[in-house]
Design a protein around this motif. Structure first.
Motif, PDB file in Angstrom:
ATOM      1  N   LEU A 193      10.890   6.977   7.254  1.00  0.00           N
ATOM      2  CA  LEU A 193      12.274   7.335   7.561  1.00  0.00           C
ATOM      3  C   LEU A 193      13.190   7.192   6.349  1.00  0.00           C
ATOM      4  N   THR A 194      12.718   6.544   5.302  1.00  0.00           N
ATOM      5  CA  THR A 194      13.544   6.216   4.140  1.00  0.00           C
ATOM      6  C   THR A 194      13.100   6.912   2.861  1.00  0.00           C
ATOM      7  N   ALA A 195      11.818   7.192   2.731  1.00  0.00           N
ATOM      8  CA  ALA A 195      11.247   7.701   1.479  1.00  0.00           C
ATOM      9  C   ALA A 195      11.717   9.123   1.162  1.00  0.00           C
ATOM     10  N   PRO A 196      11.830   9.443  -0.133  1.00  0.00           N
ATOM     11  CA  PRO A 196      12.166  10.816  -0.525  1.00  0.00           C
ATOM     12  C   PRO A 196      11.002  11.768  -0.241  1.00  0.00           C
ATOM     13  N   ASP A 197      11.320  13.050  -0.169  1.00  0.00           N
ATOM     14  CA  ASP A 197      10.323  14.073   0.180  1.00  0.00           C
ATOM     15  C   ASP A 197       9.077  14.034  -0.696  1.00  0.00           C
ATOM     16  N   ALA A 198       9.256  13.818  -1.998  1.00  0.00           N
ATOM     17  CA  ALA A 198       8.100  13.811  -2.904  1.00  0.00           C
ATOM     18  C   ALA A 198       7.096  12.716  -2.527  1.00  0.00           C
ATOM     19  N   LEU A 199       7.590  11.542  -2.168  1.00  0.00           N
ATOM     20  CA  LEU A 199       6.692  10.456  -1.762  1.00  0.00           C
ATOM     21  C   LEU A 199       6.073  10.727  -0.397  1.00  0.00           C
ATOM     22  N   LEU A 200       6.833  11.365   0.487  1.00  0.00           N
ATOM     23  CA  LEU A 200       6.286  11.720   1.800  1.00  0.00           C
ATOM     24  C   LEU A 200       5.127  12.697   1.649  1.00  0.00           C
ATOM     25  N   GLU A 201       5.284  13.660   0.754  1.00  0.00           N
ATOM     26  CA  GLU A 201       4.191  14.623   0.510  1.00  0.00           C
ATOM     27  C   GLU A 201       2.992  13.936  -0.100  1.00  0.00           C
ATOM     28  N   GLU A 202       3.231  13.012  -1.020  1.00  0.00           N
ATOM     29  CA  GLU A 202       2.143  12.288  -1.678  1.00  0.00           C
ATOM     30  C   GLU A 202       1.336  11.461  -0.671  1.00  0.00           C
ATOM     31  N   ARG A 203       2.026  10.787   0.220  1.00  0.00           N
ATOM     32  CA  ARG A 203       1.355   9.895   1.181  1.00  0.00           C
ATOM     33  C   ARG A 203       0.842  10.623   2.418  1.00  0.00           C
ATOM     34  N   ALA A 204       1.497  11.721   2.775  1.00  0.00           N
ATOM     35  CA  ALA A 204       1.196  12.452   4.002  1.00  0.00           C
ATOM     36  C   ALA A 204       1.319  11.505   5.198  1.00  0.00           C
ATOM     37  N   ASP A 205       0.405  11.575   6.149  1.00  0.00           N
ATOM     38  CA  ASP A 205       0.480  10.726   7.337  1.00  0.00           C
ATOM     39  C   ASP A 205      -0.522   9.575   7.307  1.00  0.00           C
ATOM     40  N   GLU A 206      -0.925   9.162   6.119  1.00  0.00           N
ATOM     41  CA  GLU A 206      -1.921   8.099   5.976  1.00  0.00           C
ATOM     42  C   GLU A 206      -1.276   6.727   6.148  1.00  0.00           C
ATOM     43  N   LEU A 207      -1.609   6.073   7.252  1.00  0.00           N
ATOM     44  CA  LEU A 207      -1.088   4.734   7.517  1.00  0.00           C
ATOM     45  C   LEU A 207      -1.678   3.725   6.538  1.00  0.00           C
ATOM     46  N   PRO A 208      -0.927   2.688   6.200  1.00  0.00           N
ATOM     47  CA  PRO A 208      -1.568   1.596   5.452  1.00  0.00           C
ATOM     48  C   PRO A 208      -2.576   0.920   6.378  1.00  0.00           C
ATOM     49  N   SER A 209      -3.564   0.280   5.792  1.00  0.00           N
ATOM     50  CA  SER A 209      -4.605  -0.342   6.639  1.00  0.00           C
ATOM     51  C   SER A 209      -4.674  -1.841   6.444  1.00  0.00           C
ATOM     52  N   GLN A 237       0.804  -1.222   0.000  1.00  0.00           N
ATOM     53  CA  GLN A 237       0.000   0.000   0.000  1.00  0.00           C
ATOM     54  C   GLN A 237       0.841   1.279   0.000  1.00  0.00           C
ATOM     55  N   LEU A 238       2.140   1.149   0.177  1.00  0.00           N
ATOM     56  CA  LEU A 238       3.012   2.322   0.252  1.00  0.00           C
ATOM     57  C   LEU A 238       3.602   2.621  -1.120  1.00  0.00           C
ATOM     58  N   PRO A 239       3.638   3.890  -1.516  1.00  0.00           N
ATOM     59  CA  PRO A 239       4.141   4.227  -2.849  1.00  0.00           C
ATOM     60  C   PRO A 239       5.659   4.069  -2.971  1.00  0.00           C
ATOM     61  N   GLY A 240       6.093   3.684  -4.166  1.00  0.00           N
ATOM     62  CA  GLY A 240       7.510   3.649  -4.486  1.00  0.00           C
ATOM     63  C   GLY A 240       8.285   2.486  -3.908  1.00  0.00           C
ATOM     64  N   VAL A 241       7.597   1.464  -3.423  1.00  0.00           N
ATOM     65  CA  VAL A 241       8.283   0.344  -2.775  1.00  0.00           C
ATOM     66  C   VAL A 241       8.781  -0.645  -3.815  1.00  0.00           C
ATOM     67  N   GLY A 242      10.036  -1.044  -3.654  1.00  0.00           N
ATOM     68  CA  GLY A 242      10.624  -2.102  -4.463  1.00  0.00           C
ATOM     69  C   GLY A 242      10.846  -3.328  -3.598  1.00  0.00           C
ATOM     70  N   ARG A 243      10.867  -4.476  -4.232  1.00  0.00           N
ATOM     71  CA  ARG A 243      11.053  -5.738  -3.506  1.00  0.00           C
ATOM     72  C   ARG A 243      12.104  -6.561  -4.211  1.00  0.00           C
TER      73      ARG A 243
END
Length: 156
Positions: free
Chosen positions: A140-156, A54-60
């Motif tokens: 703690l790891t994501a770049p600023d652009a992704l932090l702004e996109e997600r804001a403080d919305e926890l995955p559910s 559910q988190l943007p920009g995640v690689g596996r």
């Protein structure tokens, strides 16, 4: 997949409420007693994978015995299926607090670059707590652009 973990009083260990609960949670291990009064539904590997997805920009990256999760090519989490544990990036203060509070659930993994990595035993946490820990590791790891996109919305 359930959106969150559930707490059920022990008095409902049988009967229609328990039957509903057991059916809804059939993919999960059985609830366990905490302090003789309540039961909790522990997390499983699919819970962690769902939260991370559910988190943007995640690689596996899949390895032989573990999986690595990153954002912007920087690791924030690991999964060891054989032990049903995850390693998550936290602040050192949070790492120490988690381990001191519940050493049966959390272990110090290592510290690096001002961060404290913590091993989380999935069977000892509920989904909402795992969501917070996973989100914090990602944040703690994501770049600023992704932090702004997600804001403080926890995955559910």
């Amino acid at each position: 997949m359930l959106a969150s973990a559930y707490v059920v009083p022990n008095v409902h260990a049988s009967g229609p409420i328990y039957a509903f609960f057991a059916t809804a949670c059939s993919a999960r291990p059985p609830p366990r007693t905490v302090h003789g009064m309540m039961t909790l539904v522990p997390c499983e590997i699919p819970d962690f994978l769902d939260l991370v997805s559910q988190l943007p920009g995640v690689g596996r990256s899949d390895r032989d015995k573990w999986l690595r999760f990153d954002v912007d090519r920087r690791a924030f989490g690991y999964l060891w299926p054989a032990t049903r544990t995850v390693g998550l990036k936290q602040t050192i203060v949070e790492q120490l607090a988690l381990v001191a509070e519940r050493p049966d659930v959390f272990e110090v993994q290592f510290t690096s670059g001002g961060f404290g990595w913590v091993v989380v035993h999935l069977a000892g946490v509920e989904r909402d707590e795992l969501a917070e820990l996973t989100f914090e590791a990602w944040r703690l790891t994501a770049p600023d652009a992704l932090l702004e996109e997600r804001a403080d919305e926890l995955p559910s």
